[in-house]
Design a protein around this motif. Structure first.
Motif, PDB file in Angstrom:
ATOM      1  N   LEU A 227      61.563  17.844  37.027  1.00 26.66           N
ATOM      2  CA  LEU A 227      60.775  18.734  37.885  1.00 26.66           C
ATOM      3  C   LEU A 227      59.462  19.144  37.259  1.00 26.66           C
ATOM      4  CD1 LEU A 227      63.504  21.030  39.499  1.00 26.66           C
ATOM      5  CD2 LEU A 227      62.726  18.725  40.135  1.00 26.66           C
ATOM      6  N   VAL A 228      59.461  19.468  35.997  1.00 26.19           N
ATOM      7  CA  VAL A 228      58.228  19.920  35.346  1.00 26.19           C
ATOM      8  C   VAL A 228      57.335  18.738  35.001  1.00 26.19           C
ATOM      9  CG1 VAL A 228      57.270  21.161  33.373  1.00 26.19           C
ATOM     10  CG2 VAL A 228      59.346  22.005  34.482  1.00 26.19           C
ATOM     11  N   ARG A 229      57.894  17.748  34.311  1.00 27.65           N
ATOM     12  CA  ARG A 229      57.059  16.640  33.849  1.00 27.65           C
ATOM     13  C   ARG A 229      56.819  15.596  34.943  1.00 27.65           C
ATOM     14  NH1 ARG A 229      59.812  15.099  28.055  1.00 27.65           N
ATOM     15  NH2 ARG A 229      60.441  17.216  27.432  1.00 27.65           N
ATOM     16  N   ASP A 230      57.897  15.045  35.530  1.00 22.61           N
ATOM     17  CA  ASP A 230      57.715  13.947  36.488  1.00 22.61           C
ATOM     18  C   ASP A 230      57.163  14.429  37.827  1.00 22.61           C
ATOM     19  OD1 ASP A 230      58.620  12.250  34.580  1.00 22.61           O
ATOM     20  OD2 ASP A 230      60.445  11.640  35.600  1.00 22.61           O
ATOM     21  N   ALA A 231      57.827  15.418  38.438  1.00 21.28           N
ATOM     22  CA  ALA A 231      57.367  15.899  39.739  1.00 21.28           C
ATOM     23  C   ALA A 231      56.082  16.711  39.618  1.00 21.28           C
ATOM     24  CB  ALA A 231      58.449  16.740  40.406  1.00 21.28           C
ATOM     25  N   GLY A 232      55.976  17.514  38.562  1.00 18.71           N
ATOM     26  CA  GLY A 232      54.824  18.393  38.418  1.00 18.71           C
ATOM     27  C   GLY A 232      53.673  17.828  37.612  1.00 18.71           C
TER      28      GLY A 232
ATOM     29  N   ARG B 129      53.249  18.005  34.517  1.00 19.61           N
ATOM     30  CA  ARG B 129      52.855  18.999  33.515  1.00 19.61           C
ATOM     31  C   ARG B 129      53.230  18.534  32.109  1.00 19.61           C
ATOM     32  NH1 ARG B 129      53.612  25.126  35.736  1.00 19.61           N
ATOM     33  NH2 ARG B 129      52.653  24.826  37.803  1.00 19.61           N
ATOM     34  N   ALA B 130      52.610  19.205  31.145  1.00 18.74           N
ATOM     35  CA  ALA B 130      52.900  18.901  29.753  1.00 18.74           C
ATOM     36  C   ALA B 130      54.341  19.273  29.420  1.00 18.74           C
ATOM     37  CB  ALA B 130      51.934  19.655  28.838  1.00 18.74           C
ATOM     38  N   ALA B 131      54.908  18.559  28.458  1.00 23.44           N
ATOM     39  CA  ALA B 131      56.279  18.835  28.035  1.00 23.44           C
ATOM     40  C   ALA B 131      56.372  20.231  27.424  1.00 23.44           C
ATOM     41  CB  ALA B 131      56.735  17.788  27.034  1.00 23.44           C
ATOM     42  N   ILE B 132      57.436  20.924  27.736  1.00 18.48           N
ATOM     43  CA  ILE B 132      57.693  22.247  27.158  1.00 18.48           C
ATOM     44  C   ILE B 132      58.354  22.104  25.791  1.00 18.48           C
ATOM     45  CG2 ILE B 132      58.935  24.422  27.459  1.00 18.48           C
ATOM     46  CD1 ILE B 132      58.817  23.913  30.496  1.00 18.48           C
ATOM     47  N   ARG B 133      59.417  21.322  25.710  1.00 19.78           N
ATOM     48  CA  ARG B 133      60.146  21.121  24.458  1.00 19.78           C
ATOM     49  C   ARG B 133      60.504  19.637  24.324  1.00 19.78           C
ATOM     50  NH1 ARG B 133      62.793  25.316  21.794  1.00 19.78           N
ATOM     51  NH2 ARG B 133      63.200  23.634  20.291  1.00 19.78           N
ATOM     52  N   PRO B 134      59.518  18.788  24.010  1.00 21.18           N
ATOM     53  CA  PRO B 134      59.845  17.360  23.861  1.00 21.18           C
ATOM     54  C   PRO B 134      60.810  17.092  22.713  1.00 21.18           C
ATOM     55  CG  PRO B 134      57.613  17.809  23.102  1.00 21.18           C
ATOM     56  CD  PRO B 134      58.082  19.047  23.793  1.00 21.18           C
ATOM     57  N   ASP B 135      60.871  18.007  21.748  1.00 19.34           N
ATOM     58  CA  ASP B 135      61.781  17.830  20.610  1.00 19.34           C
ATOM     59  C   ASP B 135      63.245  17.881  21.024  1.00 19.34           C
ATOM     60  OD1 ASP B 135      61.017  20.621  21.152  1.00 19.34           O
ATOM     61  OD2 ASP B 135      62.406  21.123  19.527  1.00 19.34           O
ATOM     62  N   LEU B 136      63.504  18.451  22.211  1.00 18.24           N
ATOM     63  CA  LEU B 136      64.886  18.561  22.662  1.00 18.24           C
ATOM     64  C   LEU B 136      65.389  17.294  23.355  1.00 18.24           C
ATOM     65  CD1 LEU B 136      64.925  22.189  24.122  1.00 18.24           C
ATOM     66  CD2 LEU B 136      65.535  21.433  21.818  1.00 18.24           C
ATOM     67  N   ASP B 137      64.484  16.440  23.750  1.00 17.72           N
ATOM     68  CA  ASP B 137      64.883  15.264  24.539  1.00 17.72           C
ATOM     69  C   ASP B 137      65.991  14.446  23.869  1.00 17.72           C
ATOM     70  OD1 ASP B 137      62.903  16.169  26.203  1.00 17.72           O
ATOM     71  OD2 ASP B 137      61.593  14.423  25.960  1.00 17.72           O
ATOM     72  N   PRO B 138      65.853  14.062  22.602  1.00 13.66           N
ATOM     73  CA  PRO B 138      66.921  13.238  22.004  1.00 13.66           C
ATOM     74  C   PRO B 138      68.236  13.987  21.815  1.00 13.66           C
ATOM     75  CG  PRO B 138      65.244  13.770  20.355  1.00 13.66           C
ATOM     76  CD  PRO B 138      64.702  14.199  21.681  1.00 13.66           C
ATOM     77  N   LEU B 139      68.182  15.304  21.584  1.00 12.91           N
ATOM     78  CA  LEU B 139      69.403  16.078  21.367  1.00 12.91           C
ATOM     79  C   LEU B 139      70.275  16.135  22.616  1.00 12.91           C
ATOM     80  CD1 LEU B 139      68.248  19.235  19.351  1.00 12.91           C
ATOM     81  CD2 LEU B 139      69.662  17.342  18.532  1.00 12.91           C
ATOM     82  N   TYR B 140      69.617  16.176  23.766  1.00 11.75           N
ATOM     83  CA  TYR B 140      70.343  16.400  25.018  1.00 11.75           C
ATOM     84  C   TYR B 140      70.371  15.164  25.904  1.00 11.75           C
ATOM     85  CZ  TYR B 140      70.406  21.089  23.270  1.00 11.75           C
ATOM     86  OH  TYR B 140      70.625  22.183  22.467  1.00 11.75           O
ATOM     87  N   ASP B 141      70.189  13.995  25.280  1.00 11.05           N
ATOM     88  CA  ASP B 141      70.332  12.727  25.985  1.00 11.05           C
ATOM     89  C   ASP B 141      71.805  12.336  25.949  1.00 11.05           C
ATOM     90  OD1 ASP B 141      70.492  10.006  26.705  1.00 11.05           O
ATOM     91  OD2 ASP B 141      68.449   9.625  26.006  1.00 11.05           O
ATOM     92  N   ALA B 142      72.439  12.364  27.100  1.00  9.29           N
ATOM     93  CA  ALA B 142      73.875  12.124  27.164  1.00  9.29           C
ATOM     94  C   ALA B 142      74.251  10.713  26.731  1.00  9.29           C
ATOM     95  CB  ALA B 142      74.379  12.378  28.581  1.00  9.29           C
ATOM     96  N   PHE B 143      73.324   9.754  26.841  1.00  2.00           N
ATOM     97  CA  PHE B 143      73.633   8.385  26.467  1.00  2.00           C
ATOM     98  C   PHE B 143      73.505   8.160  24.965  1.00  2.00           C
ATOM     99  CE2 PHE B 143      72.921   7.953  30.979  1.00  2.00           C
ATOM    100  CZ  PHE B 143      73.882   7.032  31.346  1.00  2.00           C
ATOM    101  N   GLN B 144      72.750   9.007  24.288  1.00  2.00           N
ATOM    102  CA  GLN B 144      72.589   8.851  22.840  1.00  2.00           C
ATOM    103  C   GLN B 144      73.752   9.443  22.053  1.00  2.00           C
ATOM    104  OE1 GLN B 144      68.949   9.692  20.760  1.00  2.00           O
ATOM    105  NE2 GLN B 144      67.679   9.307  22.565  1.00  2.00           N
TER     106      GLN B 144
END
Length: 452
Positions: free
Chosen positions: A70-75, A77-92
């Protein structure tokens, strides 16, 4: 679009589309917080079962997915917490490994949720939701997808509560008693032979595996009027159903022996009666409720023992959706209107299934009841794409799960919110899974004489 698909719902469902989206997002968030605020920090950070994530992982994962879509793709907008992406990737990270990750603590996770939601609602205020616009935004699809995603995780949070040891922290009223006619309902209903339209090309927030609408031809068959009850399942146990190899597939027999299956998950024997643990409470197993917390192998074995079989996914959907008077497929068994408390047991309004035969206003034209809500129903079908399937908006939602490893469940449970439940909605899981809110009903082929 198939001529018998549900009529185009975009105009009917639009209304004030932004308000509808905001309400769906807010409903999901209230539930998320209610399921997490009831535990202290240790309870949120603990892994209550290796099958599940710590609740605090789900909490931040919900926010991360909302930020991504919603924020990045739809909006844009700049990432709020890009550092969290790998931590909360269910496939990783498999669920069993997540407690070792440097996860956000509960309060920072809640603050992150608030920050993301504030920006997501700003994006919603300015988004072009035109039905002919970019597919991600058309009819608010991406917002509906995220509302469904959060509600699906809320169901996972509820399943974790069921697995958690300790005192009860969740409370809800019991479902109403069975209606007066429940005791005299026929055991099964006949679904005549013929074609019907399966799936949808018109439901605005339908996910990719529900699409497209396509015609399926089926012979006549009989389907249980209501899901299999605890009392009926106890007969299977008492007759040695778990120990008789005649009723089990080879894979089911191996799993039954390895897992030591003797009864549904959370059941225990107390003298001459069965007890169950339900969200921190121990109570007698109610005979008139649909059985829950059984895996596919158990459901399949029961059906064989009863001289029947599990319905195919197509049989389940035809019984639930086909209106024989018009030949078209409805959104829900009762019609196209959104579910109410009179139609189905949904949305965690109760913390258990309603008695078998409940919700006559939710009946399908076939006469079957409780096809929506109460318990997810195992079908005999593997999770496969429909003809003409196209992955959208990413392959990992459905495509990577297609194949014989996963069995399809239909209909939703008492733990499912209406936004993530409809006549076309498809769930899938491994056939060994029991911590989910899964039950079943059985079917059989109709003879020629029965269809004359």
């Amino acid at each position: 679009m198939n001529q018998h698909d549900t009529p185009d719902l975009r105009d009917d469902l639009r209304g004030d589309l932004r308000a509808r989206i905001a309400a769906a997002l807010e409903t999901a968030r209230r539930r998320t917080l209610a399921l997490t605020d009831c535990l202290d920090e240790d309870g949120l950070k603990a892994q209550h079962s290796p099958l599940m994530s710590p609740l605090v992982w789900d909490l931040a994962h919900i926010g991360n997915q909302e930020e991504l879509w919603l924020v990045r793709d739809a909006g844009g907008r700049a990432a709020i917490r890009p550092d969290l992406d790998p931590l909360y990737d269910a496939f990783q990270h498999p669920r069993a490994d997540r407690p070792a990750l440097p996860l956000l603590a509960p309060e920072p996770a809640r603050a992150y949720l608030r920050q993301v939601r504030e920006q997501a609602l700003e994006v919603l205020d300015g988004a072009a939701l035109d039905p002919d616009g970019p597919p991600l935004l058309a009819d608010g699809f991406v917002f509906g997808m995220i509302a469904q995603h959060e509600q699906q995780h809320d169901e996972t949070l509820l399943a974790t509560h069921q697995l958690r040891q300790g005192p009860a922290v969740l409370h809800a009223p019991a479902p109403p008693p069975a209606p007066a006619d429940a005791a005299v309902l026929p055991a099964e209903v006949l679904v005549p032979a013929g074609p019907f339209t399966m799936g949808t090309s018109t439901e605005p927030w339908a996910l990719d595996n529900e699409r497209p609408a396509h015609t399926v031809e089926l012979p006549a068959y009989w389907l249980d009027t209501a899901p299999v009850t605890n009392a009926a399942y106890q007969e299977f146990i008492a007759d040695g159903g778990y120990t008789d190899p005649r009723w089990w597939t080879p894979a089911g027999l191996r799993h039954r022996e390895q897992a030591g299956l003797t009864a549904p998950l959370f059941w225990q024997r107390d003298g001459d009666r069965w007890l169950r643990r339900r969200f921190g409470r121990t109570e007698p197993v109610p005979g008139d409720e649909p059985v829950v917390h059984v895996c596919w192998y158990e459901a399949d074995a029961y059906a064989r023992w009863a001289g029947r079989r599990l319905p195919t996914e197509a049989e389940w959907e035809k019984a639930a959706r086909l209106d024989p008077a018009t030949g078209r497929s409805r959104r829900y068994p009762w019609g196209d209107d959104d579910p109410t408390a009179d139609h189905a047991n949904l949305g965690q309004r109760h913390l258990q299934p309603a008695p078998a035969g409940s919700y006559p206003r939710g009946s399908a034209p076939s006469g079957a009841r409780q096809l929506i809500g109460d318990v997810w129903e195992w079908t005999g079908s593997d999770f496969e794409p429909y003809p003409g399937f196209t992955a959208f908006p990413y392959k990992e939602y459905s495509e990577v799960f297609f194949g014989p490893d996963y069995k399809v469940l239909r209909g939703g449970s008492f733990a499912v919110d209406p936004v993530a439940c409809r006549g076309t909605f498809r769930n899938w899981d491994y056939p060994i899974r029991r911590q989910i809110f899964s039950g079943f009903r059985t079917a059989r082929d109709a003879t020629h004489a029965e269809t004359r």
